[in-house]
Design a protein around this motif. Structure first.
Motif, PDB file in Angstrom:
ATOM      1  N   ALA A 123       2.214  32.203  35.197  1.00  0.00           N
ATOM      2  CA  ALA A 123       2.084  33.648  35.406  1.00  0.00           C
ATOM      3  C   ALA A 123       2.761  34.066  36.710  1.00  0.00           C
ATOM      4  CB  ALA A 123       0.614  34.047  35.424  1.00  0.00           C
ATOM      5  N   LEU A 124       2.570  33.278  37.755  1.00  0.00           N
ATOM      6  CA  LEU A 124       3.211  33.575  39.034  1.00  0.00           C
ATOM      7  C   LEU A 124       4.729  33.465  38.925  1.00  0.00           C
ATOM      8  CD1 LEU A 124       0.853  31.659  41.500  1.00  0.00           C
ATOM      9  CD2 LEU A 124       0.917  34.118  41.071  1.00  0.00           C
ATOM     10  N   LEU A 125       5.204  32.423  38.239  1.00  0.00           N
ATOM     11  CA  LEU A 125       6.646  32.214  38.111  1.00  0.00           C
ATOM     12  C   LEU A 125       7.300  33.326  37.297  1.00  0.00           C
ATOM     13  CD1 LEU A 125       6.943  28.358  37.483  1.00  0.00           C
ATOM     14  CD2 LEU A 125       6.564  29.610  39.604  1.00  0.00           C
ATOM     15  N   LEU A 126       6.636  33.759  36.230  1.00  0.00           N
ATOM     16  CA  LEU A 126       7.205  34.793  35.368  1.00  0.00           C
ATOM     17  C   LEU A 126       7.325  36.130  36.105  1.00  0.00           C
ATOM     18  CD1 LEU A 126       5.284  33.903  32.094  1.00  0.00           C
ATOM     19  CD2 LEU A 126       7.760  33.758  32.406  1.00  0.00           C
ATOM     20  N   ALA A 127       6.288  36.485  36.854  1.00  0.00           N
ATOM     21  CA  ALA A 127       6.353  37.733  37.618  1.00  0.00           C
ATOM     22  C   ALA A 127       7.392  37.629  38.731  1.00  0.00           C
ATOM     23  CB  ALA A 127       4.976  38.060  38.199  1.00  0.00           C
ATOM     24  N   TYR A 128       7.418  36.496  39.410  1.00  0.00           N
ATOM     25  CA  TYR A 128       8.366  36.287  40.506  1.00  0.00           C
ATOM     26  C   TYR A 128       9.811  36.335  40.002  1.00  0.00           C
ATOM     27  CZ  TYR A 128      10.936  33.711  44.128  1.00  0.00           C
ATOM     28  OH  TYR A 128      11.852  33.314  45.072  1.00  0.00           O
ATOM     29  N   ALA A 129      10.052  35.813  38.820  1.00  0.00           N
ATOM     30  CA  ALA A 129      11.420  35.709  38.288  1.00  0.00           C
ATOM     31  C   ALA A 129      12.081  37.072  38.119  1.00  0.00           C
ATOM     32  CB  ALA A 129      11.409  34.968  36.957  1.00  0.00           C
ATOM     33  N   VAL A 130      11.304  38.095  37.773  1.00  0.00           N
ATOM     34  CA  VAL A 130      11.894  39.415  37.489  1.00  0.00           C
ATOM     35  C   VAL A 130      11.689  40.396  38.642  1.00  0.00           C
ATOM     36  CG1 VAL A 130      11.685  39.145  34.991  1.00  0.00           C
ATOM     37  CG2 VAL A 130       9.785  40.162  36.273  1.00  0.00           C
ATOM     38  N   ARG A 131      11.459  39.867  39.838  1.00  0.00           N
ATOM     39  CA  ARG A 131      11.167  40.724  40.988  1.00  0.00           C
ATOM     40  C   ARG A 131      12.313  41.672  41.328  1.00  0.00           C
ATOM     41  NH1 ARG A 131      12.848  35.866  42.189  1.00  0.00           N
ATOM     42  NH2 ARG A 131      14.200  35.436  43.993  1.00  0.00           N
ATOM     43  N   HIS A 132      13.538  41.327  40.954  1.00  0.00           N
ATOM     44  CA  HIS A 132      14.692  42.179  41.257  1.00  0.00           C
ATOM     45  C   HIS A 132      15.051  43.122  40.111  1.00  0.00           C
ATOM     46  CE1 HIS A 132      15.846  38.766  44.199  1.00  0.00           C
ATOM     47  NE2 HIS A 132      15.280  39.744  44.868  1.00  0.00           N
ATOM     48  N   VAL A 133      14.301  43.053  39.014  1.00  0.00           N
ATOM     49  CA  VAL A 133      14.559  43.947  37.879  1.00  0.00           C
ATOM     50  C   VAL A 133      13.510  45.060  37.948  1.00  0.00           C
ATOM     51  CG1 VAL A 133      14.927  44.091  35.386  1.00  0.00           C
ATOM     52  CG2 VAL A 133      15.332  41.927  36.587  1.00  0.00           C
ATOM     53  N   ARG A 134      13.878  46.149  38.594  1.00  0.00           N
ATOM     54  CA  ARG A 134      12.887  47.132  39.025  1.00  0.00           C
ATOM     55  C   ARG A 134      12.096  47.769  37.901  1.00  0.00           C
ATOM     56  NH1 ARG A 134      16.816  52.033  41.131  1.00  0.00           N
ATOM     57  NH2 ARG A 134      18.007  52.331  39.196  1.00  0.00           N
ATOM     58  N   HIS A 135      12.663  47.928  36.709  1.00  0.00           N
ATOM     59  CA  HIS A 135      11.933  48.580  35.625  1.00  0.00           C
ATOM     60  C   HIS A 135      11.042  47.593  34.858  1.00  0.00           C
ATOM     61  CE1 HIS A 135      14.106  52.218  36.340  1.00  0.00           C
ATOM     62  NE2 HIS A 135      15.277  51.655  36.079  1.00  0.00           N
ATOM     63  N   VAL A 136      11.206  46.311  35.136  1.00  0.00           N
ATOM     64  CA  VAL A 136      10.435  45.283  34.442  1.00  0.00           C
ATOM     65  C   VAL A 136       9.348  44.701  35.338  1.00  0.00           C
ATOM     66  CG1 VAL A 136      10.588  43.015  33.312  1.00  0.00           C
ATOM     67  CG2 VAL A 136      12.403  44.714  32.974  1.00  0.00           C
ATOM     68  N   PHE A 137       9.642  44.590  36.623  1.00  0.00           N
ATOM     69  CA  PHE A 137       8.741  43.906  37.550  1.00  0.00           C
ATOM     70  C   PHE A 137       7.316  44.463  37.550  1.00  0.00           C
ATOM     71  CE2 PHE A 137       7.267  43.320  42.073  1.00  0.00           C
ATOM     72  CZ  PHE A 137       6.927  41.981  41.922  1.00  0.00           C
ATOM     73  N   PRO A 138       7.091  45.796  37.633  1.00  0.00           N
ATOM     74  CA  PRO A 138       5.707  46.299  37.649  1.00  0.00           C
ATOM     75  C   PRO A 138       4.912  45.881  36.407  1.00  0.00           C
ATOM     76  CG  PRO A 138       7.227  48.008  38.327  1.00  0.00           C
ATOM     77  CD  PRO A 138       8.071  46.897  37.790  1.00  0.00           C
ATOM     78  N   ALA A 139       5.550  45.979  35.236  1.00  0.00           N
ATOM     79  CA  ALA A 139       4.865  45.579  34.005  1.00  0.00           C
ATOM     80  C   ALA A 139       4.572  44.088  34.009  1.00  0.00           C
ATOM     81  CB  ALA A 139       5.718  45.951  32.794  1.00  0.00           C
ATOM     82  N   ALA A 140       5.514  43.290  34.530  1.00  0.00           N
ATOM     83  CA  ALA A 140       5.317  41.842  34.593  1.00  0.00           C
ATOM     84  C   ALA A 140       4.150  41.492  35.505  1.00  0.00           C
ATOM     85  CB  ALA A 140       6.593  41.162  35.074  1.00  0.00           C
ATOM     86  N   VAL A 141       4.010  42.207  36.608  1.00  0.00           N
ATOM     87  CA  VAL A 141       2.902  41.952  37.533  1.00  0.00           C
ATOM     88  C   VAL A 141       1.562  42.221  36.849  1.00  0.00           C
ATOM     89  CG1 VAL A 141       1.773  42.763  39.640  1.00  0.00           C
ATOM     90  CG2 VAL A 141       4.234  42.342  39.629  1.00  0.00           C
TER      91      VAL A 141
END
Length: 317
Positions: free
Chosen positions: A243-261
């Motif tokens: 879960a941590l890796l998946l959220a961290y991986a998309v940290r630079h994709v601004r429209h995806v990162f909040p949903a991933a968190v």
């Protein structure tokens, strides 16, 4: 395909081959018979087909006639994502064999210590499980979050590849491999029976999903079908690490990162009741997940810094 991602994929392929060879040799030495099963056999055929499609797309991207079109449609990036998903699946299967052999070593099981540790923190697993089970809507939400890991493992490579976050993609694949090995290596000397089994939970998709644990430790499981493999690592929780890796991986994709968190925070919360993990497993998962990110980030910082001195391979989202 960027040079960096290709190097990572080559390294993962070699690592997978080494782990698979060690696992097969270890199973033979332990007298355990391995079988692929229908599901893994079909998955292997599908992987071969995916690799073939990816090769065609990459070849087209290097053909003058189709170069502009494949670039615009990001077909080369899609091919890259396909290869990464195949690499993740192949490594996971190889590590499963290693994990089963490690469980069969049967060192002292520590679930009693984990329950005691949880109690010191005021956490009582059985009370939480009963409370969640009594709230059907909450149970469904947590189940969805817990099961989303497979979908995310497919989606994240496509998101990073198609947004041309090639450095982040290479880092994510490396992180996945590192974290997977850490989970097995830590759990080997500190095995624990699932909370489902420890507390006698027999609801569907609970104790039955970890039934191989006791069979391996007692020596009763002598034939292992890869298509019926189970997740037997308790501490640290790999779901929490993932879960941590998946959220961290998309940290630079601004429209995806909040949903991933949000989704992966829910996955972490779901781990005790949906995965049969103790609170200690969750805490260890957070610790080793953060450790994995720090180690891999520092390890790859050198190559990334060197890469910035040459032509840019990535583009802002």
């Amino acid at each position: 395909m960027t040079n960096r991602v290709s190097k990572v994929l080559t390294g993962i392929a070699l690592l997978t081959a080494v782990i698979a060879a060690l696992g097969i040799a270890g199973a033979h030495a332990a007298g355990i018979t391995l079988a692929l099963g229908n599901a893994v056999s079909l998955a292997g055929l599908a992987a071969c087909a995916v690799i073939a499609v990816a090769a065609v797309l990459i070849a087209l991207s290097h053909t003058q006639r189709y170069r502009e079109r494949t670039h615009a449609w990001r077909l080369r990036e899609a091919a890259l994502a396909m290869l990464c998903i195949v690499a993740i699946a192949a490594l996971s299967q190889a590590v499963v064999i290693l994990d089963y052999l490690c469980v069969a070593l049967a060192p002292l099981s520590i679930e009693t210590d984990l329950v005691r540790f949880d109690a010191l923190l005021g956490f009582h697993w059985l009370d939480l499980y009963r409370w969640v089970s009594a709230h059907a809507e909450l149970h469904r939400v947590l189940e969805f979050a817990y099961r989303s890991s497979i979908v995310q493992l497919i989606a994240v490579p496509f998101i990073l590849a198609t947004t041309r976050r090639h450095d982040d993609l290479a880092e994510f694949i490396t992180l996945f491999a590192f974290a997977l090995l850490v989970a097995v290596l830590v759990s080997t000397p500190f095995p624990a029976q699932s909370a489902f089994v420890h507390f006698g939970i027999t609801d569907p998709h609970t104790a039955s999903t970890v039934s191989h644990y006791d069979l391996l430790r007692s020596g009763q499981l002598r034939q292992f079908n890869l298509s019926e493999s189970q997740g037997l690592v308790s501490l640290p929780s790999f779901h929490v690490m993932l879960a941590l890796l998946l959220a961290y991986a998309v940290r630079h994709v601004r429209h995806v990162f909040p949903a991933a968190v949000v989704l992966n925070a829910a996955m972490i919360v779901s781990t005790p009741t949906q995965g049969g993990h103790y609170l200690a497993d969750v805490i260890a998962g957070v610790g080793f997940g953060v450790l994995s990110i720090v180690v891999v980030r520092r390890w790859m910082a050198g190559p990334r810094t060197a890469a910035t001195t040459g032509p840019r391979a990535t583009h802002p989202t």
